[in-house]
Scaffold this motif. Structure first.
Motif, PDB file in Angstrom:
ATOM      1  N   SER A   7      37.635  38.159  22.756  1.00 51.59           N
ATOM      2  CA  SER A   7      37.721  37.433  24.027  1.00 51.59           C
ATOM      3  C   SER A   7      39.007  36.599  24.104  1.00 51.59           C
ATOM      4  O   SER A   7      39.621  36.510  25.168  1.00 51.59           O
ATOM      5  N   ASP A   8      39.437  36.013  22.979  1.00 55.05           N
ATOM      6  CA  ASP A   8      40.698  35.256  22.965  1.00 55.05           C
ATOM      7  C   ASP A   8      41.885  36.178  23.197  1.00 55.05           C
ATOM      8  O   ASP A   8      42.810  35.849  23.929  1.00 55.05           O
ATOM      9  N   TRP A   9      41.855  37.344  22.554  1.00 55.57           N
ATOM     10  CA  TRP A   9      42.940  38.308  22.737  1.00 55.57           C
ATOM     11  C   TRP A   9      42.993  38.783  24.184  1.00 55.57           C
ATOM     12  O   TRP A   9      44.065  38.861  24.785  1.00 55.57           O
ATOM     13  N   ALA A  10      41.838  39.093  24.773  1.00 56.84           N
ATOM     14  CA  ALA A  10      41.797  39.578  26.156  1.00 56.84           C
ATOM     15  C   ALA A  10      42.294  38.497  27.123  1.00 56.84           C
ATOM     16  O   ALA A  10      43.008  38.792  28.084  1.00 56.84           O
ATOM     17  N   GLU A  11      41.948  37.251  26.859  1.00 58.50           N
ATOM     18  CA  GLU A  11      42.418  36.155  27.711  1.00 58.50           C
ATOM     19  C   GLU A  11      43.938  36.017  27.622  1.00 58.50           C
ATOM     20  O   GLU A  11      44.618  35.843  28.634  1.00 58.50           O
ATOM     21  N   ARG A  12      44.488  36.125  26.425  1.00 55.96           N
ATOM     22  CA  ARG A  12      45.933  36.038  26.241  1.00 55.96           C
ATOM     23  C   ARG A  12      46.642  37.221  26.909  1.00 55.96           C
ATOM     24  O   ARG A  12      47.662  37.075  27.560  1.00 55.96           O
ATOM     25  N   ARG A  13      46.053  38.427  26.791  1.00 56.28           N
ATOM     26  CA  ARG A  13      46.620  39.610  27.425  1.00 56.28           C
ATOM     27  C   ARG A  13      46.594  39.486  28.946  1.00 56.28           C
ATOM     28  O   ARG A  13      47.572  39.785  29.632  1.00 56.28           O
ATOM     29  N   PRO A  84      60.752  26.915  22.775  1.00 56.90           N
ATOM     30  CA  PRO A  84      59.299  26.994  22.728  1.00 56.90           C
ATOM     31  C   PRO A  84      58.774  26.985  21.296  1.00 56.90           C
ATOM     32  O   PRO A  84      59.482  27.347  20.361  1.00 56.90           O
ATOM     33  N   LYS A  85      57.532  26.576  21.137  1.00 54.90           N
ATOM     34  CA  LYS A  85      56.868  26.633  19.841  1.00 54.90           C
ATOM     35  C   LYS A  85      56.421  28.076  19.626  1.00 54.90           C
ATOM     36  O   LYS A  85      55.577  28.582  20.367  1.00 54.90           O
ATOM     37  N   LEU A  86      56.980  28.757  18.646  1.00 55.09           N
ATOM     38  CA  LEU A  86      56.713  30.173  18.475  1.00 55.09           C
ATOM     39  C   LEU A  86      55.517  30.485  17.589  1.00 55.09           C
ATOM     40  O   LEU A  86      54.966  31.561  17.670  1.00 55.09           O
ATOM     41  N   LEU A  87      55.118  29.567  16.715  1.00 53.02           N
ATOM     42  CA  LEU A  87      53.976  29.852  15.852  1.00 53.02           C
ATOM     43  C   LEU A  87      52.735  29.162  16.387  1.00 53.02           C
ATOM     44  O   LEU A  87      52.783  28.042  16.859  1.00 53.02           O
ATOM     45  N   GLY A  88      51.636  29.855  16.303  1.00 52.27           N
ATOM     46  CA  GLY A  88      50.378  29.297  16.776  1.00 52.27           C
ATOM     47  C   GLY A  88      49.849  28.240  15.824  1.00 52.27           C
ATOM     48  O   GLY A  88      50.422  27.956  14.768  1.00 52.27           O
ATOM     49  N   SER A  89      48.735  27.645  16.191  1.00 53.52           N
ATOM     50  CA  SER A  89      48.160  26.601  15.361  1.00 53.52           C
ATOM     51  C   SER A  89      47.552  27.217  14.101  1.00 53.52           C
ATOM     52  O   SER A  89      47.311  28.415  14.025  1.00 53.52           O
ATOM     53  N   GLY A  90      47.309  26.384  13.142  1.00 53.92           N
ATOM     54  CA  GLY A  90      46.733  26.851  11.893  1.00 53.92           C
ATOM     55  C   GLY A  90      47.769  26.876  10.786  1.00 53.92           C
ATOM     56  O   GLY A  90      48.909  26.468  10.971  1.00 53.92           O
ATOM     57  N   LYS A  91      47.337  27.337   9.621  1.00 50.27           N
ATOM     58  CA  LYS A  91      48.272  27.429   8.511  1.00 50.27           C
ATOM     59  C   LYS A  91      48.096  28.768   7.826  1.00 50.27           C
ATOM     60  O   LYS A  91      47.126  29.463   8.054  1.00 50.27           O
ATOM     61  N   GLY A  92      49.032  29.121   7.037  1.00 47.78           N
ATOM     62  CA  GLY A  92      48.955  30.399   6.352  1.00 47.78           C
ATOM     63  C   GLY A  92      50.119  31.294   6.706  1.00 47.78           C
ATOM     64  O   GLY A  92      50.864  31.049   7.641  1.00 47.78           O
ATOM     65  N   ARG A  93      50.261  32.336   5.950  1.00 43.28           N
ATOM     66  CA  ARG A  93      51.399  33.235   6.121  1.00 43.28           C
ATOM     67  C   ARG A  93      51.225  34.185   7.294  1.00 43.28           C
ATOM     68  O   ARG A  93      52.183  34.774   7.750  1.00 43.28           O
ATOM     69  N   HIS A  94      50.016  34.388   7.750  1.00 42.91           N
ATOM     70  CA  HIS A  94      49.772  35.445   8.721  1.00 42.91           C
ATOM     71  C   HIS A  94      49.540  34.934  10.142  1.00 42.91           C
ATOM     72  O   HIS A  94      48.843  35.567  10.920  1.00 42.91           O
ATOM     73  N   ARG A  95      50.148  33.798  10.465  1.00 42.90           N
ATOM     74  CA  ARG A  95      50.048  33.301  11.844  1.00 42.90           C
ATOM     75  C   ARG A  95      50.823  34.230  12.751  1.00 42.90           C
ATOM     76  O   ARG A  95      51.919  34.664  12.432  1.00 42.90           O
ATOM     77  N   LYS A  96      50.265  34.531  13.884  1.00 47.76           N
ATOM     78  CA  LYS A  96      50.928  35.424  14.842  1.00 47.76           C
ATOM     79  C   LYS A  96      51.803  34.595  15.762  1.00 47.76           C
ATOM     80  O   LYS A  96      51.411  33.528  16.223  1.00 47.76           O
ATOM     81  N   PRO A  97      53.014  35.069  16.068  1.00 56.29           N
ATOM     82  CA  PRO A  97      53.893  34.332  16.994  1.00 56.29           C
ATOM     83  C   PRO A  97      53.256  34.217  18.365  1.00 56.29           C
ATOM     84  O   PRO A  97      52.600  35.138  18.844  1.00 56.29           O
ATOM     85  N   GLN A  98      53.443  33.063  19.011  1.00 52.01           N
ATOM     86  CA  GLN A  98      52.964  32.832  20.372  1.00 52.01           C
ATOM     87  C   GLN A  98      54.190  32.773  21.260  1.00 52.01           C
ATOM     88  O   GLN A  98      54.913  31.793  21.275  1.00 52.01           O
ATOM     89  N   PHE A  99      54.472  33.834  21.994  1.00 50.26           N
ATOM     90  CA  PHE A  99      55.666  33.891  22.816  1.00 50.26           C
ATOM     91  C   PHE A  99      55.458  33.136  24.118  1.00 50.26           C
ATOM     92  O   PHE A  99      54.349  33.092  24.638  1.00 50.26           O
ATOM     93  N   PRO A 100      56.522  32.530  24.655  1.00 52.54           N
ATOM     94  CA  PRO A 100      56.382  31.779  25.906  1.00 52.54           C
ATOM     95  C   PRO A 100      55.980  32.704  27.046  1.00 52.54           C
ATOM     96  O   PRO A 100      56.291  33.874  27.068  1.00 52.54           O
ATOM     97  N   ARG A 101      55.280  32.130  28.015  1.00 57.91           N
ATOM     98  CA  ARG A 101      54.813  32.911  29.158  1.00 57.91           C
ATOM     99  C   ARG A 101      55.701  32.706  30.332  1.00 57.91           C
ATOM    100  O   ARG A 101      56.263  31.818  30.668  1.00 57.91           O
TER     101      ARG A 101
END
Length: 101
Positions: A7-13, A84-101
């Motif tokens: 649902s989060d992915w679909a909302e972002r898409r 823009p802030k390119l990395l999403g919240s959270g920590k770890g190596r596998h954070r997915k980039p959050q591109f500006p809209r």
């Protein structure tokens, strides 16, 4: 598993639907950077959720900028908006980039 919910992915898409882009109409090997031929006409394309579709046509880079970014047409943006802030919240190596809209 730290995958995001569907649902989060679909909302972002779905948030990207309606996004516009300008493609220069140039002969030869295809489109190049906007600065190469700023007076070339541009095709405006709109993202429909699956692919880019024809939306309009403008005569130059300046007209395309006014159509794509009407809030910036009057002057330069503040520097904060350009970085823009390119990395999403959270920590770890596998954070997915959050591109500006």
């Amino acid at each position: 598993m730290d995958d995001e919910p569907l649902s989060d992915w679909a909302e972002r898409r779905d948030a990207r639907i309606g996004r516009l882009r300008a493609i220069p109409v140039t002969p030869g090997d295809g489109p190049r950077g906007a600065h190469v031929n700023p007076d070339a006409p541009r095709i405006i394309e709109r993202w429909n959720g699956c692919f880019w579709e024809f939306y309009g046509f403008v005569a130059s880079l300046d007209e395309a900028k006014h159509l794509l970014h009407p809030e910036v047409a009057g002057g330069p943006e503040p520097l904060k908006a350009l970085a823009p802030k390119l990395l999403g919240s959270g920590k770890g190596r596998h954070r997915k980039p959050q591109f500006p809209r």
